[in-house]
Design a protein around this motif. Structure first.
Motif, PDB file in Angstrom:
ATOM      1  N   ASP A  15       0.782  -1.360  -0.100  1.00  0.00           N
ATOM      2  CA  ASP A  15      -0.024  -0.097  -0.020  1.00  0.00           C
ATOM      3  C   ASP A  15       0.785   1.256  -0.062  1.00  0.00           C
ATOM      4  O   ASP A  15       1.592   1.366   0.879  1.00  0.00           O
ATOM      5  N   LYS A  17      -0.104   4.245   0.077  1.00  0.00           N
ATOM      6  CA  LYS A  17      -0.665   5.386   0.714  1.00  0.00           C
ATOM      7  C   LYS A  17      -0.903   6.471  -0.175  1.00  0.00           C
ATOM      8  O   LYS A  17      -0.484   7.657   0.175  1.00  0.00           O
ATOM      9  N   ASN A  40       1.527  10.810  -2.259  1.00  0.00           N
ATOM     10  CA  ASN A  40       0.914  10.691  -0.849  1.00  0.00           C
ATOM     11  C   ASN A  40       0.408  11.854   0.009  1.00  0.00           C
ATOM     12  O   ASN A  40       0.584  13.014  -0.730  1.00  0.00           O
ATOM     13  N   ASP A  41       0.313  11.859   0.997  1.00  0.00           N
ATOM     14  CA  ASP A  41      -0.348  12.912   1.560  1.00  0.00           C
ATOM     15  C   ASP A  41       0.854  14.106   1.907  1.00  0.00           C
ATOM     16  O   ASP A  41       0.424  15.252   2.232  1.00  0.00           O
TER      17      ASP A  41
END
Ligand SMILES: Nc1nc2c(c(=O)[nH]1)N[C@H]1C(S)=C(S)[C@@H](COP(=O)(O)OP(=O)(O)OC[C@H]3O[C@@H](n4cnc5c(=O)[nH]c(N)nc54)[C@H](O)[C@@H]3O)O[C@H]1N2
Ligand SMILES: Nc1nc2c(c(=O)[nH]1)N[C@H]1C(S)=C(S)[C@@H](COP(=O)(O)OP(=O)(O)OC[C@H]3O[C@@H](n4cnc5c(=O)[nH]c(N)nc54)[C@H](O)[C@@H]3O)O[C@H]1N2
Ligand code: SF4
Ligand SMILES: [Mo]
Length: 739
Positions: A15, A17, A40-41
Motif C-alpha cells: 500500500d 498510501k 501521498n499526503d
C-alpha cells in the motif's frame, strides 16, 4: 493442483498510501499512454497507474511507464545552472541571470563575428509541443539561425521525407483502431512488443477477436517475429528491393487496384516500368527472401480487403530510409490501402513527442507543417509573430547530422543542445567528441547534469522534465494528449518553456513579439495558427484534451459548439478524424499521391574478410535511449545493466567465444567491449548491440546518411570480434554500471 494453490500465499501489493491521483501522459515512447501519478499526503509521487478510460492504453502500462514516478527523485538530476570559461576547467554553480546572460552574449558575439548561421540549435522529440513552438519562434523569429534542427533527424526524418514525397505532406494517415479492421498486417523493421508494448497489446487484442496474417520483416528473430505468421529475415538495407518485387508481382498478376491508381495517383507509368525490373528471382538474390515467399506475400497483401503496413527504425535508419517509406506508400497506393479502415501506411513514431516537433517546432520549416520555401507561409507566420518576413531564410538550413560536420569545418562556432545527448546517440562518437571540443561555445540544456554531453559544455541549464511541467504530446496516431504538472522540479531546475522565454527577453528583436508565459496560452496561439491547416487543432484546448484522454487531429473549431471547447462537457466529435486522406485527396496541387520509382543502389558498408559481421543496433524494452532516465530506475536497469551483443552460437563456436564472456568489437571507426550473449535471434553473420550504453556501439557505427532525409544508417555497418582479457574487461564493465 488445487491443493498446491491453496497453500500459496496470495500476492500482496504494498500500500503506497496514495492520497491523490493526477492525470498525465507517459514521457517515454510515442504510444501515448495516459497515466495517473499517485501522490501521498506529503505530495510525494509514490505510484503510477494506467488510465482505464483512455482509448490508447485502456488502463495498461509497460515496465517503463509503471515506474515513471521514480524519475522525479532519480540521481544525476541538474539542480543549479553551471558555468565555466573553458571545458577543461571545473564547473561553478551560478545564477540563472548569469547563465542566461552569458549564453545570450555568446550567441550575439558568434553571430556578430561569423554570421547568423554560425550559431546552431539542436532540439529533440522530448519536450512539450508548446515548448517546441516557443523554441521555434525563438530560433527562427528572434535569434534567426537557419541551422536549427532536432534529434528527430536520427529517428523520424525518413518517415517525414517519405510521406512528403508520396502524399505532398507529412502526417501519418492511420491509427491504432486500424488493427481492428485490417485483414493483413506487414511490419517492417519494428520490434513492437519491446519498443511500443502497448501498441503491440492493441494489436494482440485485435488478433484475439479475429485472426489475420501478421508478416514481420526484420533480419533478427525479434519478439515480434516470434509471434508472427511469417518472418522475412531480410538482408540488411534491402527493403526497397523487396518492396519493388512485391509491387512487381501485384502489377504482373493483375492484383493492383487500377481504379485507385487512376483516380488518386500520378506517375504510374514510370513506376510500373521500374518495378518490371524487380522480378522475384532477381530480387531474391539481393534481399535474401526467396521468390516463392515474395509471391505469396504479394498475393496475401493485395487480395486482403484491407491491408496495412507499419514500420519503425529498421526502415528509417538506412541509406534507403526515405525510399523505404516511399516503397511502403507505393505498396499501399497500388492496392488502394490509404485512408481506409484497416488499410494504411502507419509510421510508428519514436519519442513521446516526435510528432509534436514535426508539427510545431519549425525545425525543418515553419509551424503547422508550413515550409520556408513558400513565400505565403513565410508571410503568414511573420505577420502572426509580428516580424518582417524577410527575416526568415528562404530555404531550410542544415539537418542535425550535417551540423556536426559543419562544426568540423569551422562553419559553425556555437551550439545549443536541448534534450539530446549526441555523445551517446550519434554515430561515430569519437568524431562527435572532436567536433564538440572545437566549439567556441556550447550550452547544454538537460534534465540530467550527468548527461555525457555536459562534459563538453561551457554552460549547463538544468531543466525540469516530464510531469514537472505542463503541455502536450502528439502520439503515433496524431492524438494530442496532455502532461499535467504533478510535482515541482528539483531545486533551481526550470521548465524549458521558461528558459526559452527568458532567452527571448535578452534579444531586442523580441520586443514587439509575444512570448506567453503559460503553456495553455501558447496552445491558444498554436490553435489560431493551425486553422485551415492539415494539422488543425483549433477545436481543442488543454481541458478538453484531458477530458477526452487525448484527441486526434485534425480537429477544427467547427467541431465545437462552445467558445471554450471544454465548457461543453457533452462535447462529441461530429466528424471521424481517425484517418487522413479518406477521400483519396492528397496534399499535392493536383490532389494526387505520387507513385515514385525507386532504383536500388547498394551503398552500405557490408561485411568483408577483415570485418566479417553485420553490426545491427537497436533497443531493449527496459531502457530508453542513452539511459539518463532508465539507467537510474532499479526496476528498469536491473534487467539490462550491461552492454552486450547478441551473437549466433555457431559463429561463437567458430571463434571460441563463450556465453557471457567479454569480447572486443572493432570497426573502421573504433572499438567497444561487450558481453557475448549466444542466441539464435541473429543470423550467423550478424551481431546485434543495443545502443543504450555510453562508449559502446556508437563508437563503432558509421551512420552513412540517407540522401533525402539525412538520417543515419545506424543499423548497417561492419565489425570484427576480438578476444580480450576477461578480468580487465570485467573491471571496465563494473566502472560503467550504475547499479
Ligand atoms: N524500450 C524502449 N522503447 C522505445 C525506445 C527505447 O529507447 N526503448 N525508443 C523509442 C524511439 S525514439 C524509437 S525511434 C522507437 C524504435 O523502435 P524500433 O524501430 O522498433 O526499435 P529498434 O530496436 O531500433 O529497431 C527495430 C528493428 O529494426 C531491425 N532492422 C535492422 N536492420 C533492418 C533492415 O535493414 N530492414 C528491416 N526491415 N529491419 C531492420 C532490427 O533488427 C530491429 O529489430 O522505439 C521507441 N520506443
Ligand atoms: N546505434 C544507434 N544509435 C541510435 C539509434 C539506434 O537505433 N542505434 N536510434 C536513434 C534514435 S531513433 C533516437 S530518437 C536517438 C535518441 O538520442 P538522444 O535524443 O540523444 O537520446 P536521449 O537519451 O533520449 O536524450 C534525451 C535527453 O533529454 C533529456 N531530457 C529528458 N526530458 C527532458 C526535458 O523535458 N527537458 C530537457 N531539457 N531535457 C530532457 C534526457 O535526460 C536526455 O539526456 O538516438 C539515435 N541513436
Ligand atoms: S508503451 Fe510507451 S507510452 Fe506506454 S507506458 Fe510504455 S513507454 Fe509509456
Ligand atoms: Mo527515435
Amino acid at each position: 493442483m488445487l491443493f498446491g494453490r491453496k497453500k500459496k500465499n496470495p500476492i500482496k501489493i504494498a500500500d503506497k498510501k496514495v492520497a491523490e491521483w493526477k492525470y498525465t501522459t507517459c514521457g517515454y515512447c510515442s504510444t501515448g499512454c495516459s497515466i495517473e501519478v499517485g501522490l501521498n499526503d506529503q505530495g510525494t509521487p509514490v505510484a503510477t497507474r494506467g488510465v482505464g478510460s483512455a482509448d490508447v492504453n485502456r488502463g495498461k502500462l509497460c515496465v517503463k511507464g509503471i515506474f515513471e514516478h521514480e524519475l522525479f527523485k532519480s540521481k544525476g538530476r541538474g539542480n543549479e545552472p553551471l558555468i565555466r570559461q573553458h571545458i577543461h576547467n571545473a564547473y561553478q554553480k551560478t545564477s540563472w541571470e548569469d547563465a542566461l546572460n552569458t549564453t545570450a552574449n555568446e550567441i550575439k558575439r558568434i553571430q556578430g563575428t561569423y554570421g547568423r548561421d554560425a550559431f546552431a540549435i539542436i532540439s529533440t522529440g522530448q519536450l512539450m509541443t508548446e515548448e517546441f513552438y516557443t523554441l521555434g519562434k525563438l530560433s527562427r523569429g528572434v535569434i534567426g539561425t537557419n541551422n536549427y534542427d532536432g534529434n528527430t533527424t536520427l529517428c523520424m526524418a525518413s518517415a517525414v521525407s517519405g510521406y512528403k514525397r508520396s502524399f505532398g505532406s507529412d502526417g501519418p494517415p492511420g491509427c491504432y483502431d486500424d488493427f481492428e479492421h485490417t485483414e493483413c498486417l506487414m511490419a517492417f523493421g519494428s520490434n513492437l512488443p519491446e519498443q511500443h508494448p502497448i501498441i503491440f497489446w492493441r494489436l494482440k487484442q485485435a488478433l484475439e477477436k479475429r485472426s489475420f496474417p501478421v508478416i514481420v520483416v526484420d533480419p533478427r528473430v525479434t519478439m515480434f517475429s516470434q509471434m508472427a505468421d511469417m518472418h522475412l529475415a531480410i538482408t540488411p538495407g534491402t527493403d526497397v528491393v523487396l518492396l519493388n518485387a512485391l509491387a512487381h508481382v501485384i502489377i504482373d498478376e493483375g492484383l493492383a487496384d487500377t481504379d485507385y491508381i487512376k483516380n488518386h495517383t500520378s506517375g504510374a507509368e514510370t513506376f510500373e516500368k521500374l518495378v518490371a525490373q524487380y522480378d522475384p528471382v532477381t530480387a531474391s538474390k539481393i534481399c535474401g527472401i526467396d521468390e516463392d515467399t515474395i509471391r505469396n506475400v504479394a498475393r496475401l497483401y493485395a487480395k486482403a480487403d484491407a491491408a496495412m503496413s507499419i514500420w519503425t527504425m529498421g526502415i528509417n535508419q538506412s541509406t534507403h530510409g526515405s525510399d523505404g517509406v516511399v516503397g511502403i506508400n507505393n505498396l499501399n497506393l497500388i492496392t488502394g490501402n490509404i485512408g481506409k479502415e484497416g488499410g494504411s501506411s502507419l509510421s510508428i513514431t519514436g519519442q513521446c513527442n516526435a510528432m509534436g516537433t514535426r508539427e510545431w517546432s519549425s525545425c525543418s520549416g515553419l509551424p503547422g507543417y508550413r515550409v520556408l520555401e513558400n513565400p505565403e507561409h513565410r508571410k503568414e507566420v511573420a505577420d502572426f509573430w509580428n516580424i518582417d518576413p524577410e527575416f526568415f531564410p528562404k530555404q531550410r538550413g542544415l539537418f542535425q547530422t550535417d551540423i556536426f560536420p559543419a562544426i568540423e569545418t569551422g562553419q559553425i562556432k556555437g551550439l545549443w543542445l536541448i534534450a539530446t545527448n549526441p555523445m551517446t546517440s550519434m554515430p561515430n562518437t569519437a568524431r562527435i567528441r572532436k567536433t564538440l571540443e572545437k566549439l567556441e561555445f556550447l550550452v547544454v540544456q538537460d534534465s540530467y547534469e550527468d548527461v555525457e554531453t555536459t562534459q563538453y559544455a561551457h554552460v549547463y541549464f538544468p531543466a525540469a522534465t516530464w510531469a514537472e511541467k505542463e503541455g502536450c504530446f502528439t502520439n503515433t496516431e496524431r492524438r494530442v494528449n496532455i502532461v499535467r504538472k504533478v510535482t515541482e522540479p528539483p531545486a533551481n531546475a526550470k521548465a524549458d518553456l521558461w528558459i526559452f522565454n527568458q532567452m527571448a527577453k535578452r534579444f531586442e528583436q523580441s520586443a514587439k513579439m509575444q512570448f506567453p508565459e503559460t503553456s495553455a496560452e501558447v496552445f491558444n496561439e498554436m490553435r489560431q495558427l493551425s486553422k485551415g491547416r492539415l494539422v488543425d487543432i483549433s477545436g481543442m484546448d488543454h481541458d478538453l484534451i484531458e477530458q477526452q484522454r487525448g484527441i486526434q487531429w485534425p480537429y477544427p473549431t467547427t467541431q465545437n459548439d462552445a467558445n471554450s471547447p471544454a465548457d461543453n462537457p457533452h462535447h462529441k466529435q461530429d466528424k471521424d478524424n481517425s484517418r487522413l486522406y479518406t477521400d483519396g485527396r492528397f496534399q499535392y496541387a493536383d490532389q494526387k499521391a505520387k507513385l515514385i520509382s525507386l532504383p536500388f543502389i547498394d551503398n552500405n558498408e557490408v561485411p568483408d574478410q577483415e570485418y566479417p559481421f553485420w553490426l545491427n543496433t537497436g533497443r531493449v524494452v527496459e531502457h530508453f535511449h542513452s539511459r539518463t532516465k532508465t539507467g537510474k530506475i532499479g526496476n528498469c536497469n536491473k534487467f539490462s545493466p550491461t552492454p552486450y551483443m547478441e551473437i549466433n552460437p555457431d559463429a561463437a563456436l567458430e571463434l571460441g567465444i563463450e556465453h557471457m564472456s567479454y569480447v572486443r568489437l572493432v570497426s573502421r571507426r573504433g572499438d567497444a567491449i561487450v558481453l557475448a550473449q549466444l542466441t539464435q535471434r541473429v543470423p550467423h553473420n550478424m551481431i546485434f548491440v543495443p545502443f543504450h550504453f555510453h562508449d559502446c556501439v556508437n563508437r563503432l557505427s558509421l551512420g552513412l546518411l540517407d540522401p533525402h532525409s539525412r538520417q543515419p544508417a545506424f543499423k548497417q555497418s561492419a565489425v570484427r570480434i576480438e578476444h580480450v582479457d576477461q578480468q580487465e574487461a570485467a573491471q571496465l564493465n563494473v566502472e560503467m554500471r550504475n547499479f
